[in-house]
Design an enzyme around this catalytic site. Structure first.
Site, PDB file in Angstrom:
ATOM      1  N   CYS A 131      31.160  38.502  40.767  1.00  0.00           N
ATOM      2  CA  CYS A 131      32.497  38.945  40.384  1.00  0.00           C
ATOM      3  C   CYS A 131      33.465  37.842  40.788  1.00  0.00           C
ATOM      4  O   CYS A 131      33.180  36.677  40.585  1.00  0.00           O
ATOM      5  CB  CYS A 131      32.825  40.284  41.047  1.00  0.00           C
ATOM      6  SG  CYS A 131      32.723  40.243  42.852  1.00  0.00           S
ATOM      7  N   GLY A 132      34.578  38.205  41.387  1.00  0.00           N
ATOM      8  CA  GLY A 132      35.530  37.206  41.832  1.00  0.00           C
ATOM      9  C   GLY A 132      35.214  36.668  43.215  1.00  0.00           C
ATOM     10  O   GLY A 132      35.243  35.473  43.449  1.00  0.00           O
TER      11      GLY A 132
END
Length: 177
Positions: A131-132
């Site tokens: 993800c981030g």
């Protein structure tokens, strides 16, 4: 917790709103926990470094899955140092595993169907989530574990680490296929 070898864990699906909706008791009284000893037994196979993910791109034994929203995956936002997604990855936004009204996980059978359609039940491959910054990726790893995939790896550095290195490739736009 699974990474550190602790399997006797429960997750409050839907968080505090679900707890309250179920009529469960909430208190603001102080609690004194009972001391306990936990000895970690790290499972290194459940986490990947940037170098390991870079190698996994060309290895058909891994299925790399980005869990950010579609616009971020396609590189239409400037959230990270560089826009785009990891080459060879597929996009399965984290909101697809949750009920939009309650915030709880979708029923197990719906999750199984979603993961099967995404190729995430193939025993010949190991899913790798990112993800981030490694947090939302753990939610997909958790959902996969609930339906029987206990070998899911999380790319801990995720796009924060990946996009910080200008030598690492990124794809902007939809991933083919």
């Amino acid at each position: 917790m699974r990474l550190e070898g602790f399997d006797d864990v429960a997750v409050l699906d839907g968080g505090l709103p679900a707890w309250r909706a179920a009529g469960a008791r909430v208190s603001n009284s102080p609690v004194t926990p009972s001391p306990a000893t936990f000895t970690a037994r790290r499972r290194p196979g459940l986490i990947m470094s940037t170098d390991e993910v870079a190698a996994a791109i060309a290895d058909n034994k891994f299925h790399i899955v980005g869990v950010l929203d579609a616009a971020t995956y396609r590189g239409e936002t400037d959230v990270f140092a560089r826009p785009g997604h990891i080459p060879g990855s597929m996009n399965l936004p984290i909101d697809r595993i949750r009920d939009p009204e309650t915030g709880t996980l979708r029923p197990i059978e719906e999750l199984r169907a979603l993961f099967a359609a995404s190729g995430l039940f193939d025993p010949a491959i190991t899913p790798v989530t990112y993800c981030g910054g490694g947090v939302a990726a753990t939610a997909l790893a958790h959902a996969l574990a609930l339906v029987g995939r206990d070998d899911v790896c999380v790319y801990d550095g995720s796009l924060t680490a990946w996009t910080a290195d200008p030598a690492l490739p990124l794809v902007v736009g939809e991933q083919p296929g």
